[in-house]
Design a protein around this motif. Sequence first.
Motif, short mmCIF file in Angstrom:
data_model
loop_
_atom_site.label_atom_id
_atom_site.label_comp_id
_atom_site.label_asym_id
_atom_site.label_seq_id
_atom_site.Cartn_x
_atom_site.Cartn_y
_atom_site.Cartn_z
N ARG A 41 -14.13 7.75 29.42
CA ARG A 41 -13.29 7.11 28.73
C ARG A 41 -12.78 5.99 29.35
O ARG A 41 -11.86 5.12 28.90
N SER A 58 -14.22 15.14 17.15
CA SER A 58 -14.50 16.45 17.13
C SER A 58 -14.07 17.32 15.80
O SER A 58 -13.73 18.48 16.10
N ASP A 105 -22.75 3.06 22.94
CA ASP A 105 -22.27 3.75 24.09
C ASP A 105 -23.69 4.17 25.03
O ASP A 105 -23.49 4.24 26.19
N ASN A 159 -18.47 10.54 16.15
CA ASN A 159 -17.94 11.17 17.46
C ASN A 159 -16.63 12.02 17.48
O ASN A 159 -16.12 12.45 18.61
N CYS A 173 -16.77 13.37 26.82
CA CYS A 173 -16.36 12.54 25.60
C CYS A 173 -17.74 12.60 24.92
O CYS A 173 -18.93 12.80 25.38
N LEU A 174 -17.68 12.31 23.63
CA LEU A 174 -19.11 12.20 22.92
C LEU A 174 -19.42 10.77 22.71
O LEU A 174 -18.52 9.93 22.42
N SER A 189 -20.89 7.60 20.91
CA SER A 189 -20.52 7.02 19.44
C SER A 189 -21.95 6.41 19.03
O SER A 189 -21.87 6.15 17.79
N ARG A 192 -22.31 4.37 28.72
CA ARG A 192 -21.04 4.67 29.06
C ARG A 192 -20.86 6.05 29.47
O ARG A 192 -21.55 6.87 29.16
#
Length: 438
Positions: A254, A122, A236, A120, A95-96, A98, A251
């Motif tokens: 998820r 996509s 994050d 973040n 995941c990206l 934030s 992080r």
Amino acid sequence: MATTSEPTNGYTNPTSHTNGQGTAHELPVIIAGGGCVGLFLALLLAHSAIPIRIIVIELELPDPTSTRAMAHQPPTYPILARVPGLLPELVETGCLSSGLCFRTAAATGSKVIAGKAFDNNSGEAGMKGKGQLLLPQAKFQDVLMRRLEAFGDKAQVILQSRVVGFSESSTSVYVHVESRAGPEERLEAQYLIGADGARSSVRKMMGTASPGETLDAQLVATDLHGFDFAKYGFYDANFIIDPTDYGLIGRINRDGLWRVSYGVPAGLSEEEIKQGVDDKLRRMLPNDGVDEAGQKAYRVVRVAPYKAQQRCADTFWKGRVGIVGDAAHLTNPYAGLGLASGIADASSLSSVLTRILGSEASDADKLLASWSEARRQKYFSVVDKPSRMAYMRVKSDVGTPEKVDALLSHDPLVGALKKGMPMMPPSLETSVEELEGW
Ligand SMILES: Cc1cc2nc3c(=O)[nH]c(=O)nc-3n(C[C@H](O)[C@H](O)[C@H](O)COP(=O)(O)OP(=O)(O)OC[C@H]3O[C@@H](n4cnc5c(N)ncnc54)[C@H](O)[C@@H]3O)c2cc1C
Ligand SMILES: *[C@@H]1O[C@H](CO)[C@@H](O)[C@H](O)[C@H]1NC(C)=O
């Protein structure tokens, strides 16, 4: 790709193809080590137009729980994008981020010194302006392995086997491979590349030293579940700045898995480190790491101590043998450049090898030597220096507002982040066309 645990299983000895008189092209390129860097190099070579076979020899079986390097920096995105469709697949798998920030330690209020939020989602804009890609190392390796599979016999990963030696002739290199099951085998190859990590045996067998230093602290990567960082305004990625309780809180995925990475004195034993985890987490986490009822509000799932080192091998290439990634250079993780620089080694080396194997290079030996020197210089200018600065930065004293102001005025990176200025990290890549011998 054929994945096997023994060199003999499903594997044709490459020497039998050549019958002693085959062209060099029928010999494979062998990569020692199927970590992120070795597998990425294999994938790039498999995608090249050269009809070459690639064999990766990997000591271990995949460990799906391994996290290790878990954040990828935006400068690696254009490199990863060289493999068609890879970057979107990695974003999908991980995941990206934030946002990221620098903040004071819990004892001084966890105050944000400077921070930046990323968009973040996509959406349409692709990867432009996006933050880090959060992806545990095992998941990254799993994507690369599955993509290699699509190449059938062209790419092979031999698991639970290790490269234990090599011997060179003027036209090839014999790679000595030991599997768990069988006796030692010798595989003839055009080139051997050691992507076999920090304790690289290929580097040692090349007789290449890796001067540098081990930093004055050990780092402990602690992965934990269950703590509600969002409740305390955590980003994050959070670089914690403090002379003793410095570190990185980030992080990982998820599902509520987070990394709390911190430093401990160099002399501490692994036993002492493990005993000290809860004490340290109480100092690192907001609200002493407890919930309203005063109960411990996290569950530690992994504690991995490792040495912080700044080292670079004297050369990355000798004869028909080279090294990439951690085998070639090491850095502390506070600038997030360890894995990123290895990915850039693989990218430039794949271009260089493809050029040579396609008989297009003006001087193969010169090209390999100038690639090695260019990568070493990259290490010193864009990896070693910023990583050492990042390590010093997290250890600075920001205990008073005056000291925070001093950091903001003296540290260009934190200062720019505070002012909302774009951060343009220097490129990790080497322009291969400019290398001597290209
Ligand atoms: C606990 C921990 C946390 C980390 N956190 C971060 C982080 O947050 N950010 C960051 O950028 N970096 C981090 N790193 C460093 C990062 O993991 C490395 O930079 C990265 O893994 C380098 O990739 P590589 O492919 O070069 O080496 P590796 O991932 O080490 O892969 C080498 C592979 O070679 C295999 N091998 C070894 N010897 C042989 C042999 N003789 N024959 C065949 N195979 C062999 C090994 O089994 C291994 O799979 C961390 C490292 C550790 C240990
Ligand atoms: C963006 O960040 C949020 C908050 O950290 C996270 O829950 C979400 O999964 C991220 N989105 C993507 C597309 O990675």
